[in-house]
Structure formats: C-alpha cells, structure tokens
Scaffold this motif. Structure first.
Motif, mmCIF file in Angstrom:
data_model
loop_
_atom_site.group_PDB
_atom_site.id
_atom_site.type_symbol
_atom_site.label_atom_id
_atom_site.label_comp_id
_atom_site.label_asym_id
_atom_site.label_seq_id
_atom_site.Cartn_x
_atom_site.Cartn_y
_atom_site.Cartn_z
ATOM 1 N N VAL A 84 0.692 -1.232 -0.303
ATOM 2 C CA VAL A 84 0.315 -0.087 0.016
ATOM 3 C C VAL A 84 1.195 1.321 -0.056
ATOM 4 N N LEU A 85 1.607 1.175 0.560
ATOM 5 C CA LEU A 85 2.781 2.527 0.839
ATOM 6 C C LEU A 85 3.449 2.480 -0.158
ATOM 7 N N GLN A 86 3.414 1.824 -1.424
ATOM 8 C CA GLN A 86 4.363 2.173 -2.478
ATOM 9 C C GLN A 86 3.049 2.576 -3.548
ATOM 10 N N LEU A 87 2.348 1.728 -3.272
ATOM 11 C CA LEU A 87 1.496 2.308 -4.100
ATOM 12 C C LEU A 87 0.406 3.895 -4.022
ATOM 13 N N ALA A 88 0.532 4.106 -3.019
ATOM 14 C CA ALA A 88 0.405 5.994 -1.961
ATOM 15 C C ALA A 88 1.719 6.387 -2.727
ATOM 16 N N LEU A 89 2.820 6.530 -2.279
ATOM 17 C CA LEU A 89 3.453 7.244 -2.400
ATOM 18 C C LEU A 89 3.818 7.143 -4.092
ATOM 19 N N LEU A 90 4.283 6.192 -4.162
ATOM 20 C CA LEU A 90 5.094 6.766 -6.317
ATOM 21 C C LEU A 90 3.723 6.993 -6.619
ATOM 22 N N GLY A 91 2.838 5.871 -6.304
ATOM 23 C CA GLY A 91 1.392 6.327 -7.387
ATOM 24 C C GLY A 91 0.483 7.373 -7.156
ATOM 25 N N GLN A 92 0.327 7.806 -6.175
ATOM 26 C CA GLN A 92 -0.993 8.832 -6.224
ATOM 27 C C GLN A 92 0.755 10.317 -5.568
#
Length: 270
Positions: A76-84
């Motif tokens: 989730v952290l990677q999706l949130a930081l890198l994707g949003q």
C-alpha cells in the motif's frame, strides 16, 4: 549561489503540498538548489482503508511511534507514495516550470538501508519483539546522483522505500530520509514542513510555539507523535554538519520562504 536546501513536506492531512510546490518553484527559479523529500501518511492511510488493509502503529520503549509495515502495508505504501503522491508533486512542479524527477530509494540504489530483523515495541504495556516488519535504517545515500541532477538544473523529488541488503524494498521514515540526504549533500538548510506552526511547548496550544529548541540527549523522548522523529532527524543532520534545521508550518502560504525568514522553530544542538 546559496547551498543546497532540503525540504521535507509531511504527508499529514492539512499540509498544502501544492502550496509547498509553488514556493519551491519560486526558490528554484531564483537560483536555489532544492531537494524535495515527501511522505504521505494521510494518503497511505486512506488507500489502506479503501483496500481493506488494516493499519497498526508501534511504539518503542522511548515513546517513538512508527508505522507497522507488514507485507500488505508495504504494498500500500508503495502504491500511495509512488502512484499518487509523487505524480501530484511532479505535476505541481512541472506546471510551474520546474524540471523535476521523482526518485524512490529503489531507483539507482539512491537509498540503501539495513533491514530490521525485529523491533522492540510496547503492546498493551508489555515489551514484545515484532518480527514481521518490513522497515529499515538508512545506511547510505547516493549523493553523486543527486549532485548530477542538481548540477543540470533538475530538482530531485525523493520518497521511501529504500533498498535493503537483499535487494528488496523496506520502509524508511521520510524525516530520517530528509536528514540523511541533507547530511550527504552537506546542505546548508533542512526544513521540515508539518501540520503545526513548529515545535510547541504544549501540543494543544499553537501559541506555545518555540522559536528555538536546543536538543539535549533526551529531547526527542519528551516529545510525542511524529515530532519526535523530526527531532531525531534534526539531531542527525546537525551532527553531520548541516548548519540550519527548521520545523515550520506546511499549511501556511509560502511555507518554505516563511521558514527561511524566521517562522517556525529553529533546532540547534545544546
């Protein structure tokens, strides 16, 4: 030309990332060499809630609270930081004519970390060892890569995760990332932007703002919440030769410029 300025924009709700980017853009266009480090705690929490990934925080014996990064939370952290978060920051800078590049610690080995095998934490008043946490301690920053970008007029935008010895990602605290980057680049100034006017004597009273704070050995232990990690990062940066460390309000207009002009709290070593 002034030396390197490292700005860490917090991810707490209320921090105006777009306003930060506008201010950073003005500084870059004025000739300042800026590195922007971002977190994204509110975005991580929101995405985790939408995806049904439970969130948990760990508190150390010294009172420092960190996110419990199990396997699901790391995703989730990677999706949130890198994707949003990162695309939004790059977009806001690009709209204002700043050539910026987004880098996680995984890119070209920018941030290397030692994986924690276990974390000592207090759970229901008992000391326990947590062994399923995918987090680490920063051991090196690829400063030559950042210097190359800055020398060519490119503003680096940096975020967790880092890369561990086994080549896999680990979560690292963005405040500690900013401190490590500032130390590696021998930055003149490190600014932490948060959802508070600065360091408060009474966390519930904005009027209790401290204009300066001289860190002693146990200073971080007497502060609660995310501010304690900022003080740890501040100490690390100052001990590594960074001349000025500031904690200021990321909700204000022109927050970086205001901090450089004296708003917020200046952190020193006792």
């Amino acid at each position: 030309m002034d030396g390197v300025l490292v700005v860490k924009v917090g991810g707490a709700a209320g921090v105006d990332a777009t306003g930060v980017c506008a201010d950073v853009a003005a500084l870059v266009h004025a000739g300042r060499r800026v590195v922007l480090v971002h977190g994204g705690s509110a975005t991580v929490n929101s995405l985790a809630d939408r995806l049904g990934v439970p969130q948990r925080h760990l508190t150390s014996a010294s009172g420092v609270t960190t996110r419990h990064t199990d396997a699901g939370t790391l995703e989730v952290l990677q999706l949130a930081l890198l994707g949003q978060v990162r695309p939004a920051v790059l977009g806001a800078l690009g709209e204002r004519g700043v050539r910026a590049v987004g880098l996680s610690g995984l890119d070209a080995g920018l941030l290397r970390a030692e994986r924690r095998t276990a974390i000592r934490a207090l759970v229901d008043g008992k000391r326990v060892l947590v062994r399923d946490d995918h987090s680490g301690r920063i051991t090196s920053v690829a400063g030559t890569l950042l210097d190359l970008l800055l020398d060519n007029g490119v503003t680096p935008v940096i975020s967790p995760p880092a890369i561990a010895e086994d080549g896999r990602p680990v979560n690292v605290n963005a405040d500690r990332v900013a401190a490590a980057v500032a130390a590696e680049l021998k930055a003149d100034t490190l600014v932490f932007l948060t959802a508070a006017p600065g360091l408060l004597r009474d966390p519930g009273d904005p009027a209790s703002l401290l204009s300066t704070c001289a860190l002693t050995g146990d200073s971080a232990a007497t502060v609660t919440g995310g501010m304690s990690v900022k003080l740890i990062g501040a100490r690390e940066a100052l001990q590594s030769g960074v001349r000025t460390v500031l904690i200021a309000d990321g909700r204000a207009d022109s927050p970086v410029s205001r901090a450089l002009d004296g708003a917020g709290t200046r952190i020193t070593l006792a």
